[in-house]
Every structure is written in structure tokens, then in C-alpha cells.
Design a protein around this motif. Sequence first.
Motif, PDB file in Angstrom:
ATOM      1  N   THR A 156      35.404  41.103  -0.430  1.00 40.80           N
ATOM      2  CA  THR A 156      33.969  41.274  -0.673  1.00 40.80           C
ATOM      3  C   THR A 156      33.185  39.986  -0.635  1.00 40.80           C
ATOM      4  O   THR A 156      31.966  40.011  -0.470  1.00 40.80           O
ATOM      5  CB  THR A 156      33.712  41.963  -2.036  1.00 40.80           C
ATOM      6  OG1 THR A 156      34.268  41.164  -3.070  1.00 40.80           O
ATOM      7  CG2 THR A 156      34.318  43.350  -2.068  1.00 40.80           C
ATOM      8  N   ASN A 157      33.846  38.838  -0.738  1.00 41.16           N
ATOM      9  CA  ASN A 157      33.115  37.583  -0.812  1.00 41.16           C
ATOM     10  C   ASN A 157      33.303  36.663   0.385  1.00 41.16           C
ATOM     11  O   ASN A 157      32.509  35.744   0.558  1.00 41.16           O
ATOM     12  CB  ASN A 157      33.508  36.831  -2.086  1.00 41.16           C
ATOM     13  CG  ASN A 157      33.018  37.540  -3.314  1.00 41.16           C
ATOM     14  OD1 ASN A 157      31.847  37.475  -3.647  1.00 41.16           O
ATOM     15  ND2 ASN A 157      33.906  38.248  -3.988  1.00 41.16           N
TER      16      ASN A 157
ATOM     17  N   PHE B 239      36.682  29.931  -9.007  1.00 41.49           N
ATOM     18  CA  PHE B 239      36.406  29.491  -7.640  1.00 41.49           C
ATOM     19  C   PHE B 239      35.122  28.659  -7.589  1.00 41.49           C
ATOM     20  O   PHE B 239      35.062  27.631  -6.919  1.00 41.49           O
ATOM     21  CB  PHE B 239      36.304  30.688  -6.696  1.00 41.49           C
ATOM     22  CG  PHE B 239      36.202  30.292  -5.252  1.00 41.49           C
ATOM     23  CD1 PHE B 239      37.332  29.901  -4.547  1.00 41.49           C
ATOM     24  CD2 PHE B 239      34.990  30.296  -4.605  1.00 41.49           C
ATOM     25  CE1 PHE B 239      37.241  29.519  -3.216  1.00 41.49           C
ATOM     26  CE2 PHE B 239      34.882  29.917  -3.274  1.00 41.49           C
ATOM     27  CZ  PHE B 239      36.014  29.529  -2.586  1.00 41.49           C
ATOM     28  N   SER B 240      34.115  29.067  -8.336  1.00 47.24           N
ATOM     29  CA  SER B 240      32.847  28.318  -8.343  1.00 47.24           C
ATOM     30  C   SER B 240      33.019  26.928  -8.950  1.00 47.24           C
ATOM     31  O   SER B 240      32.220  26.035  -8.680  1.00 47.24           O
ATOM     32  CB  SER B 240      31.770  29.091  -9.100  1.00 47.24           C
ATOM     33  OG  SER B 240      31.962  29.023 -10.500  1.00 47.24           O
TER      34      SER B 240
ATOM     35  N   ILE C 128      37.894  35.142 -11.936  1.00 42.78           N
ATOM     36  CA  ILE C 128      38.344  34.496 -10.702  1.00 42.78           C
ATOM     37  C   ILE C 128      37.157  33.893  -9.950  1.00 42.78           C
ATOM     38  O   ILE C 128      37.240  32.775  -9.433  1.00 42.78           O
ATOM     39  CB  ILE C 128      39.125  35.498  -9.825  1.00 42.78           C
ATOM     40  CG1 ILE C 128      40.421  35.882 -10.549  1.00 42.78           C
ATOM     41  CG2 ILE C 128      39.442  34.893  -8.458  1.00 42.78           C
ATOM     42  CD1 ILE C 128      41.169  37.030  -9.926  1.00 42.78           C
ATOM     43  N   LYS C 129      36.041  34.597  -9.898  1.00 35.32           N
ATOM     44  CA  LYS C 129      34.854  34.046  -9.244  1.00 35.32           C
ATOM     45  C   LYS C 129      34.381  32.780  -9.942  1.00 35.32           C
ATOM     46  O   LYS C 129      33.990  31.808  -9.300  1.00 35.32           O
ATOM     47  CB  LYS C 129      33.722  35.075  -9.232  1.00 35.32           C
ATOM     48  CG  LYS C 129      33.877  36.147  -8.202  1.00 35.32           C
ATOM     49  CD  LYS C 129      32.656  37.066  -8.241  1.00 35.32           C
ATOM     50  CE  LYS C 129      32.666  38.078  -7.138  1.00 35.32           C
ATOM     51  NZ  LYS C 129      31.461  38.910  -7.154  1.00 35.32           N
ATOM     52  N   HIS C 130      34.419  32.775 -11.264  1.00 35.67           N
ATOM     53  CA  HIS C 130      34.008  31.587 -12.015  1.00 35.67           C
ATOM     54  C   HIS C 130      34.937  30.415 -11.705  1.00 35.67           C
ATOM     55  O   HIS C 130      34.470  29.296 -11.472  1.00 35.67           O
ATOM     56  CB  HIS C 130      34.000  31.884 -13.512  1.00 35.67           C
ATOM     57  CG  HIS C 130      33.606  30.716 -14.352  1.00 35.67           C
ATOM     58  ND1 HIS C 130      32.311  30.266 -14.436  1.00 35.67           N
ATOM     59  CD2 HIS C 130      34.347  29.897 -15.124  1.00 35.67           C
ATOM     60  CE1 HIS C 130      32.270  29.219 -15.238  1.00 35.67           C
ATOM     61  NE2 HIS C 130      33.496  28.980 -15.665  1.00 35.67           N
TER      62      HIS C 130
ATOM     63  N   THR D   2      40.856  26.602  -5.947  1.00 39.67           N
ATOM     64  CA  THR D   2      41.058  27.328  -4.690  1.00 39.67           C
ATOM     65  C   THR D   2      42.498  27.800  -4.505  1.00 39.67           C
ATOM     66  O   THR D   2      42.823  28.392  -3.485  1.00 39.67           O
ATOM     67  CB  THR D   2      40.666  26.454  -3.485  1.00 39.67           C
ATOM     68  OG1 THR D   2      41.444  25.263  -3.505  1.00 39.67           O
ATOM     69  CG2 THR D   2      39.185  26.108  -3.527  1.00 39.67           C
TER      70      THR D   2
ATOM     71  N   ILE E 124      37.581  40.050 -12.059  1.00 40.01           N
ATOM     72  CA  ILE E 124      36.874  39.521 -10.898  1.00 40.01           C
ATOM     73  C   ILE E 124      35.925  38.408 -11.321  1.00 40.01           C
ATOM     74  O   ILE E 124      35.835  37.372 -10.661  1.00 40.01           O
ATOM     75  CB  ILE E 124      36.135  40.658 -10.159  1.00 40.01           C
ATOM     76  CG1 ILE E 124      37.162  41.542  -9.439  1.00 40.01           C
ATOM     77  CG2 ILE E 124      35.103  40.118  -9.172  1.00 40.01           C
ATOM     78  CD1 ILE E 124      36.599  42.821  -8.850  1.00 40.01           C
ATOM     79  N   ALA E 125      35.238  38.585 -12.433  1.00 38.56           N
ATOM     80  CA  ALA E 125      34.308  37.562 -12.922  1.00 38.56           C
ATOM     81  C   ALA E 125      35.047  36.266 -13.251  1.00 38.56           C
ATOM     82  O   ALA E 125      34.560  35.172 -12.941  1.00 38.56           O
ATOM     83  CB  ALA E 125      33.551  38.074 -14.146  1.00 38.56           C
TER      84      ALA E 125
ATOM     85  N   ILE F 153      38.443  40.577  -4.196  1.00 39.97           N
ATOM     86  CA  ILE F 153      37.514  39.441  -4.273  1.00 39.97           C
ATOM     87  C   ILE F 153      37.371  38.767  -2.914  1.00 39.97           C
ATOM     88  O   ILE F 153      36.265  38.487  -2.464  1.00 39.97           O
ATOM     89  CB  ILE F 153      38.001  38.434  -5.337  1.00 39.97           C
ATOM     90  CG1 ILE F 153      37.940  39.075  -6.710  1.00 39.97           C
ATOM     91  CG2 ILE F 153      37.169  37.163  -5.296  1.00 39.97           C
ATOM     92  CD1 ILE F 153      38.694  38.328  -7.767  1.00 39.97           C
TER      93      ILE F 153
END
Length: 55
Positions: free
Chosen positions: A52-53, A24-25, A20-22, A29, A17-18, A49
Motif C-alpha cells: 500500500t505504500n 520507517f519514517s 512499522i510506518k513510524h 529500513t 501498521i502504525a 504495508i
Amino acid sequence: MSLTGVYNSPLSEENGIAVIKHAFSKGITFFDSADIYGPHINEILLGKIIDTNFN
């Protein structure tokens, strides 16, 4: 595929998850996934992800 262990040992869900979030940030996309990468493991991870986001 690297998140779920096709090429290497799988990452923990928390680390996946970390990652994928990184991504995306940083502006990524498009996340490609398919059943061949694991029995729905990638789709479940991406779904968690998104749920929750973005909901």
C-alpha cells in the motif's frame, strides 16, 4: 515478535501498521521476520504495508 503476540498480547493490525510506518519514517529500513514469530503473520503485515505504500 511483539507485534503478533509472541511476548505480549498481539497488536491490532492497524496499530502494527502504525508502528512499522513510524519506524520507517525514522529511518529504519531493515525489518527482520521469520515463520517462528507466527504463522506468516509478520510477513503478511509487512506485505500489506509495502503493497500500500511503495507500489
